[in-house]
Design an enzyme around this catalytic site. Structure first.
Site, PDB file in Angstrom:
ATOM      1  N   LYS A   1      -4.515  -0.098 145.500  1.00 24.55           N
ATOM      2  CA  LYS A   1      -5.670   0.934 145.365  1.00 24.55           C
ATOM      3  C   LYS A   1      -4.966   2.206 145.091  1.00 24.55           C
ATOM      4  CE  LYS A   1      -4.837   3.200 149.600  1.00 24.55           C
ATOM      5  NZ  LYS A   1      -4.481   4.837 149.541  1.00 24.55           N
TER       6      LYS A   1
ATOM      7  N   ASP B   1      -7.372   0.534 155.798  1.00 29.30           N
ATOM      8  CA  ASP B   1      -7.547   0.567 154.259  1.00 29.30           C
ATOM      9  C   ASP B   1      -7.986  -0.882 153.966  1.00 29.30           C
ATOM     10  OD1 ASP B   1      -6.841   2.988 152.967  1.00 29.30           O
ATOM     11  OD2 ASP B   1      -4.875   2.736 152.727  1.00 29.30           O
TER      12      ASP B   1
END
Length: 287
Positions: free
Chosen positions: A10, A137
Site C-alpha cells: 500500500k 493497516d
C-alpha cells in the site's frame, strides 16, 4: 487443501491524524491505494496437526508468533474453533519495514484466504474488524483498493479507481520504527490536511488535483530523524515527478508520474542514488 493469495503493498496518498484517543490509539484520516508490487502467501492445511508453521524467503522476517500472518491465522482458528493446522509460505517482494504495509498485507491475505478455504462467508467489513486487532493497516489491506480510511484504521470506504499514473518508489537503507515516530507526534505542531479535497479529486478523476492534494503529516517527523527521506524526495522532484512524498512512517518515498516514459526516466535516474527502487501502478483487488 492449498490456496495462494496475492498481498499487494500500500501507499498513503494522504495521511493525517486528527487526534489521539485516551487509550493511546491514533485516530486516522487517510487516503490509501494498493499497488501492483505484491507478496504472495500460500496456505496449506495440515489435517493431522494443530500447529501454525510460517515460512518465508526473506531473512528479515520472524517466523514465530511475532509474524502478523501467524497472528491472523491464530485469530481465525480461535474465533471459529478450527483445529486444523496450517503451513503459511510467504514469497516476499514488498520491502520490509518500509511504510508500505508488507506485514499487514500478508496478514490480510491470510484472512481472505482462510475465509475462502473454510467457507466462513465473512464480508470484507467483518474481516477488517478482525484485522484491526492485528495491526491498524490490516483493515485497508483486506480491501486493497483505493479507499478513504478513518477511525483507528477499521473504517474503510472504497473510492473510484485512480486515473492513469505511475509510482516510482525508493526505499533507503534505513528501517523506521513506527512506534518511535508516533511517539514524536505533537498535535500542537501538526499541519492538518484537507483529505476530503483529495477524495473529491479522485471522484473527478483529476490527476493534477489529486497530486496537488497528496501529503503526509508524519513526513517532517521522520525526515528530521532520517535526512535521506528529504534527499530522495528532492531528487525525485528534480528528475521530473509531479509530486513526491513519504508513505506511512517511512522511510519509503515515492514520486508520481502521469506518463510511463517519464516514470522510467525517473526510475533509471534514481537507481544511481538508491539500491531499492521500484516502478508500480495503482491496483485494486476485485470488489
Amino acid at each position: 487443501m492449498e490456496i495462494t493469495e496475492k498481498a499487494p503493498a500500500k501507499l498513503n496518498l494522504c495521511l493525517d491524524t486528527p487526534f489521539q484517543h485516551r487509550d493511546g490509539h491514533f485516530e486516522w484520516k487517510m487516503v490509501m491505494t494498493a499497488i501492483d508490487l505484491a507478496d504472495y502467501v500460500q496456505i496449506t492445511t495440515l489435517p493431522h496437526s494443530e500447529q501454525i508453521i510460517v515460512q518465508t524467503d526473506s531473512g528479515f522476517l520472524p517466523c514465530d508468533q511475532r509474524n502478523l500472518t501467524y497472528q491472523a491465522a491464530k485469530k481465525i482458528k480461535s474465533l471459529f474453533h478450527i483445529k486444523t493446522g496450517l503451513k503459511i509460505s510467504i514469497q516476499k517482494n514488498i520491502p520490509v519495514a518500509a511504510g508500505m504495509g508488507g506485514g499487514s498485507a500478508d496478514a490480510a491475505a491470510v484472512l481472505r484466504a482462510l475465509n475462502k478455504l473454510w467457507n466462513l462467508e465473512l464480508t470484507n467489513e467483518q474481516l477488517a474488524k478482525i484485522g484491526l486487532s492485528i495491526d491498524s493497516d490490516v483493515p485497508f489491506c483486506v480491501y486493497s483498493r483505493p479507499a478513504l480510511v478513518t477511525g483507528r484504521g477499521e473504517i474503510v470506504t472504497p473510492l473510484e479507481s485512480l486515473p492513469p499514473m505511475w509510482f516510482v518508489i525508493a526505499k533507503p537503507p534505513a528501517s523506521v520504527s513506527t512506534p518511535f515516530i508516533l511517539r514524536q507526534v505533537n498535535y500542537h505542531h501538526l499541519d492538518h490536511l484537507d483529505v476530503d479535497q483529495l477524495v473529491a479529486a479522485i471522484h473527478n478523476q483529476d490527476y493534477l488535483a489529486i497530486t496537488s492534494q497528496m501529503a503526509n503529516v508524519l513526513e517532517p517527523i521522520s525526515a528530521r530523524r532520517y535526512p535521506e527521506i528529504s534527499k530522495i524526495k528532492n531528487k525525485m522532484l528534480q528528475f521530473g515527478t509531479t509530486t513526491a512524498l513519504m508513505s506511512g512512517t517511512g522511510p519509503t518515498v515515492y514520486g508520481v508520474c502521469q506518463k510511463y516514459s517519464r516514470a522510467v526516466r525517473v526510475y533509471n535516474s534514481l537507481r544511481g542514488f538508491c539500491e531499492e527502487v521500484y516502478l508500480a501502478n495503482p491496483f485494486s483487488l476485485e470488489p
